[in-house]
Design a protein around this motif. Structure first.
Motif, PDB file in Angstrom:
ATOM      1  N   SER A 118       2.698 -10.660  -5.306  1.00  9.68           N
ATOM      2  CA  SER A 118       2.485  -9.794  -5.135  1.00  9.68           C
ATOM      3  C   SER A 118       2.263  -8.049  -5.070  1.00  9.68           C
ATOM      4  O   SER A 118       2.634  -7.658  -4.921  1.00  9.68           O
ATOM      5  N   MET A 119       1.060  -8.488  -5.347  1.00 11.54           N
ATOM      6  CA  MET A 119      -0.306  -7.748  -5.528  1.00 11.54           C
ATOM      7  C   MET A 119      -0.384  -7.202  -3.454  1.00 11.54           C
ATOM      8  O   MET A 119      -0.208  -5.942  -3.386  1.00 11.54           O
ATOM      9  N   LYS A 120      -0.335  -7.733  -3.003  1.00 12.05           N
ATOM     10  CA  LYS A 120      -0.209  -7.674  -1.580  1.00 12.05           C
ATOM     11  C   LYS A 120       0.623  -6.729  -1.062  1.00 12.05           C
ATOM     12  O   LYS A 120       1.159  -5.850  -0.004  1.00 12.05           O
ATOM     13  N   GLU A 121       1.971  -7.135  -1.814  1.00  9.90           N
ATOM     14  CA  GLU A 121       3.101  -6.499  -1.392  1.00  9.90           C
ATOM     15  C   GLU A 121       3.311  -4.993  -2.199  1.00  9.90           C
ATOM     16  O   GLU A 121       3.664  -4.188  -1.543  1.00  9.90           O
ATOM     17  N   ASN A 122       2.660  -5.134  -2.598  1.00  6.58           N
ATOM     18  CA  ASN A 122       2.212  -3.970  -3.938  1.00  6.58           C
ATOM     19  C   ASN A 122       0.798  -2.736  -3.045  1.00  6.58           C
ATOM     20  O   ASN A 122       0.466  -1.720  -4.253  1.00  6.58           O
ATOM     21  N   GLY A 123       0.291  -3.568  -2.617  1.00  7.01           N
ATOM     22  CA  GLY A 123      -0.652  -2.748  -1.229  1.00  7.01           C
ATOM     23  C   GLY A 123      -2.419  -2.539  -2.725  1.00  7.01           C
ATOM     24  O   GLY A 123      -3.007  -2.196  -2.512  1.00  7.01           O
ATOM     25  N   VAL A 124      -1.997  -3.701  -2.794  1.00  8.35           N
ATOM     26  CA  VAL A 124      -3.704  -4.057  -3.913  1.00  8.35           C
ATOM     27  C   VAL A 124      -4.313  -4.941  -2.875  1.00  8.35           C
ATOM     28  O   VAL A 124      -4.456  -5.511  -2.077  1.00  8.35           O
ATOM     29  N   SER A 125      -6.073  -3.985  -3.254  1.00 10.88           N
ATOM     30  CA  SER A 125      -6.878  -4.879  -2.237  1.00 10.88           C
ATOM     31  C   SER A 125      -7.354  -6.577  -3.116  1.00 10.88           C
ATOM     32  O   SER A 125      -6.978  -5.910  -3.711  1.00 10.88           O
TER      33      SER A 125
END
Length: 475
Positions: A369-376
């Motif tokens: 989910s974090m990767k999907e939303n561009g989180v480092s």
């Protein structure tokens, strides 16, 4: 995409009626630009667009999933967050979009495909694509309404008033249909071309999607039929489910003729109707969630959510959905990699063989989910350290994180909240219901057109109420 959808949408006016009619005009009177028999590819494109757009539509006139999960609050009128499902006829509108505009086009495509010239393998894959998409729409219907017309539906020459089938029986049949259709797929051959607006004819991705729908069905059975649930879930995972965001079921919009439904309701309509709820903002704040910066604006340097069930006015006093959600070309992500990963984590927590431990799969899901939303990567690592998997209360641990990850994926979020009961959703003080909604009531039109059967269905489930739980929602 634009041209094929324009032609396909013309087909709605031909195929939308469940009772077909046929003209005896000669070919000299046929309009070649508007054929009376549409190619199956065009009908598939129509069904994909209609089902995706209206499963994802945040309009107060349609499914209201984002209100059922209390992720959005209202800024112009509070009736829908007070669970008024009558004034705007949301059940009727969603029922018709799924049956008439979506499944009916798939059924017609299956018929039209019979007369199209194809190699055997391509024809088989095209039929498999249509079947998988139809199953997906049925899964939405049975998990939205419960018992629905199924075995007798779409037989206008035989049955005009179809019975309502038992929801669990529909579940069992859908699982059988998934297994049967996967066995027919020819992976080396192509399926549909430009009309396949999700996977562009990649049959390996369609198979993974089918197994992921099977995973959804299997997990929902966990509290009502654990033996069938375990067998279904483990079979789906062994068969191969969505394993990356590139394999997620996404319907992309061109941003011109066809735009993302959230864009249409937040931007194109020029209305200030929706704000993130206080529950979302407070929950994410308490977890120091880095996705907040991607998703929401600040007011006076802080995030401020709207009170669910109340009129949140003026609009400027509250955080808004950021530009991340306001693009006309953002795809409707209706079965994401993150959702599949959370389903696998839940399966492991329930003691199923899911390809890893519950803790590892939980971390995979949060990361997805974090990767999907561009989180480092750094922020992801910090978040997981601060918010580890809690085996002692895994329903809360997975439930809250999945609910956050499914923000703006209303139907998926609703499945998690109903099954895991986290986060705890409180019925707003001015609610029209005695509790939060667990299902959508039946279409009011059914009481006029199919009265005996819909009344029998309502009686069977204990009343046609939004507060009546589905068969699998036991706790």
């Amino acid at each position: 995409m634009k041209n094929i959808l324009k032609t396909a949408l013309f087909g709605i006016f031909i195929s939308a009626s469940l009772v077909s009619c046929q003209s005896d005009l000669t070919s000299l009177n046929e309009d070649p630009k508007h054929p009376s028999i549409l190619p199956s590819e065009n009908l598939l494109a129509t069904a994909l667009f209609q089902s995706s757009y209206y499963m994802d539509n945040p309009s107060v006139n349609f499914n209201n999933y984002r209100f059922f999960t209390q992720q959005w609050a209202e800024g112009q009128y509070p009736q829908e967050t007070q669970y008024d499902l009558v004034t705007r006829n949301q059940p009727r509108n969603h029922f018709n979009r799924m049956y008439v505009y979506s499944i009916n086009n798939i059924r017609q495509a299956k018929e039209n495909l019979k007369a199209e010239v194809e190699t055997n393998d391509v024809r088989t894959n095209k039929l498999a694509t249509l079947e998988i998409e139809e199953i997906f729409i049925w899964e939405n219907l049975v998990n939205t309404f419960g018992d629905v017309p199924y075995s007798e539906a779409f037989k206008p020459n035989e049955i005009l008033t179809p019975k309502y089938d038992d929801a669990k029986s529909i579940y069992i049949d859908l699982i059988k249909r998934i297994d049967a259709v996967i066995a027919t797929v020819k992976p080396a051959a192509k399926g549909y071309g430009s009309g396949d607006l999700v996977y562009s004819g990649n049959m390996n991705k369609w198979v993974k999607f089918a197994n992921s729908v099977k995973l959804r069905l299997g997990i929902n059975l966990a509290d009502v039929d654990p033996t069938l649930s375990k067998a279904t879930v483990e079979s789906a995972i062994v068969g191969g489910v969505i394993s990356s965001e590139e394999e997620a079921y996404k319907f992309a919009y061109d941003g011109n003729t066809f735009s993302n439904p959230v864009f249409d309701n937040l931007v194109a309509s020029n209305r200030d109707d929706f704000v993130p709820s206080e529950l979302v903002i407070n929950t994410m704040n308490s977890l120091s969630d880095p996705r907040m910066d991607k998703w929401f604006t600040k007011v006076g340097g802080v995030y401020k959510g709207g009170v669910f069930g109340e009129l949140n006015d003026p609009y400027s006093d509250f955080s808004h959905l950021n530009d991340y959600f306001r693009s006309s070309t953002t795809a409707s992500n209706l079965l994401s990699y993150a959702e599949v990963a959370f389903l696998k984590a839940e399966a492991a927590a329930r003691g199923y063989s899911a390809g890893g431990t519950a803790a590892d799969l939980y971390a995979t899901a949060v990361t997805a989910s974090m990767k999907e939303n561009g989180v480092s990567d750094t922020s992801i690592a910090s978040y997981l350290i601060a918010n580890p998997y809690n085996a002692a209360n895994w329903k809360q641990s997975i439930g809250v994180q999945a609910w956050i990850a499914m923000f703006n994926k209303g139907f998926a979020a609703w499945n998690f909240t109903r099954r895991l009961d986290y986060p705890a959703l409180v019925n707003p003080p001015k609610s029209n219901l005695s509790s939060v909604p667990y299902r959508m009531p039946y279409s009011d039109q059914e009481y006029v057109l199919n009265g005996a059967n819909v009344n029998a269905a309502a009686s069977k489930i204990g009343g046609d109420k939004a507060t009546t739980k589905l068969f699998w929602d036991k706790f």
